[in-house]
Design a protein around this motif. Structure first.
Motif, PDB file in Angstrom:
ATOM      1  N   GLU A  49     -42.440 -48.306  -0.011  1.00 24.23           N
ATOM      2  CA  GLU A  49     -42.750 -48.293   1.426  1.00 24.23           C
ATOM      3  C   GLU A  49     -41.477 -48.333   2.288  1.00 24.23           C
ATOM      4  O   GLU A  49     -41.530 -48.674   3.457  1.00 24.23           O
ATOM      5  N   HIS A 109     -41.181 -53.514   4.066  1.00 28.29           N
ATOM      6  CA  HIS A 109     -42.652 -53.452   4.109  1.00 28.29           C
ATOM      7  C   HIS A 109     -43.234 -53.368   2.692  1.00 28.29           C
ATOM      8  O   HIS A 109     -42.606 -52.837   1.776  1.00 28.29           O
ATOM      9  N   VAL A 123     -46.601 -47.850   6.201  1.00 35.83           N
ATOM     10  CA  VAL A 123     -46.190 -47.957   7.602  1.00 35.83           C
ATOM     11  C   VAL A 123     -47.055 -47.002   8.422  1.00 35.83           C
ATOM     12  O   VAL A 123     -47.128 -45.802   8.128  1.00 35.83           O
ATOM     13  N   SER A 170     -47.011 -52.075   9.908  1.00 36.45           N
ATOM     14  CA  SER A 170     -47.521 -51.707   8.589  1.00 36.45           C
ATOM     15  C   SER A 170     -48.893 -52.318   8.319  1.00 36.45           C
ATOM     16  O   SER A 170     -49.301 -53.301   8.943  1.00 36.45           O
ATOM     17  N   ASP A 223     -49.373 -54.016   5.900  1.00 35.41           N
ATOM     18  CA  ASP A 223     -49.124 -55.353   5.332  1.00 35.41           C
ATOM     19  C   ASP A 223     -49.228 -56.432   6.417  1.00 35.41           C
ATOM     20  O   ASP A 223     -48.923 -57.593   6.171  1.00 35.41           O
ATOM     21  N   THR A 262     -47.526 -56.784   9.184  1.00 34.27           N
ATOM     22  CA  THR A 262     -46.277 -57.221   9.814  1.00 34.27           C
ATOM     23  C   THR A 262     -45.704 -56.088  10.648  1.00 34.27           C
ATOM     24  O   THR A 262     -45.957 -54.901  10.379  1.00 34.27           O
TER      25      THR A 262
END
Length: 328
Positions: A98, A117, A121, A137, A139, A141
């Motif tokens: 990523e 990440h 993204v 992202s 994730d 964050t």
């Protein structure tokens, strides 16, 4: 040396000009769907990323494809110009790496990798004034970066898919998720948002957040087919436009015209809409596509582009206009 435009064309958009717009040129040689495109803010270039794992550079004024670079190892999802028209930052599309990459288009060399990440993204915005950028992202964050350093400079946690954008001055950035837009001072973001704007009661994913060129307005699109236009200082919703929801993995993208008076948007059924912010719907162009096209306005030009499995340049058909009086 790439030439930059000395001055941007002055223009006055009208509803009539918008209604006359049609595809003047299209590139149909893609072997996959276009996942991202970006205009350089001062030079006359457009870059695209596609599911066929290619990055393509176009000369906008002459409608020419100048270069195709393949990213077979990493794939390519989002792509944005840096200040320099020959370097781009792009995100991977391979499911295992990523990282973001700073790529020189001149010699196809990676200048830097940005690692941090842990999932795809989905949003990227470059600061117009400094060599900073922000990425959002899946994730959950958002990372803040300096183009000169491989490690992230800051981290902001979110609760959902984030959409990120700097304003035109690079002083403020917005992060949208979960029905709210959070406004941050770029110099002291670690103190948290200085304002939080509620945007409707949608449970749907935020897709794109953008500022108008003068910074006074913002737009936010969501997966369920809403395009919200807000006052970026007060946070009040000025108007909400409804298009077909996105049922695929596509992104509902919308863009302001350069004068901030109009919004153009894709739709879940592939069509393109245009609205006058003061008076409402101006035009709709149907499509046989079943996913929303990407859509961006060319800086300082009477032109916008849409991207699906082909790249289309839209310009006014002057023969449909009663006079040239609307064009300065």
């Amino acid at each position: 040396m790439m030439m930059e435009r000395e001055e941007k064309a002055s223009m006055e958009l009208t509803d009539e000009i918008f209604k006359s717009m049609e595809v003047g040129m299209a590139f149909r040689d893609y072997n996959g769907r276009i996942s991202s495109m970006d205009f350089h803010k001062s030079a006359s270039y457009l870059v695209t990323a596609s599911d066929d794992e290619s990055i393509r550079l176009y000369d906008v004024q002459n409608a020419l494809c100048l270069k195709t670079i393949n990213s077979k190892k990493y794939g390519v999802d989002l792509v944005y110009f840096t200040d320099h028209p020959s370097t781009v930052i792009y995100s991977s599309k391979n499911g295992w790496d990523e990282s973001l990459r700073l790529l020189s288009l001149n010699d196809n060399k990676y200048l830097r990798y940005f690692k941090g990440h842990h999932d795809r993204v989905v949003s990227l915005s470059l600061c117009p004034r400094k060599e900073c950028f922000i990425s959002g992202s899946l994730d959950w964050t958002c990372l803040l970066w300096d183009q000169r350093a491989e490690k992230a400079q800051g981290l902001l946690r979110v609760q959902g898919r984030p959409a990120v954008s700097y304003d035109d001055q690079g002083m403020v950035f917005a992060i949208a998720f979960g029905g709210f837009i959070r406004m941050f001072d770029a110099r002291k973001y670690e103190k948290g948002p200085f304002d939080i704007f509620p945007v409707g009661a949608f449970e749907s994913d935020a897709h794109v957040v953008k500022f108008s060129n003068d910074g006074r307005l913002m737009l936010l699109t969501s997966k369920d087919g809403h395009v919200h236009v807000l006052d970026s200082f007060r946070g009040t919703v000025i108007s909400t436009y409804n298009v077909k929801p996105v049922v695929s993995n596509g992104t509902l993208e919308a863009s302001f015209s350069p004068d901030g008076m109009y919004v153009i948007s894709g739709s879940g059924d592939g069509s393109v809409y245009a609205w006058n912010i003061r008076s409402g719907k101006v035009a709709c162009w149907a499509s046989t596509d079943s996913e929303p096209p990407l859509i961006k306005w060319a800086p300082g030009m009477l032109m916008f582009t849409t991207a699906s499995s082909e790249l289309s340049f839209w310009v006014p058909d002057l023969s449909k206009l009663g006079s040239f009086g609307a064009l300065k």
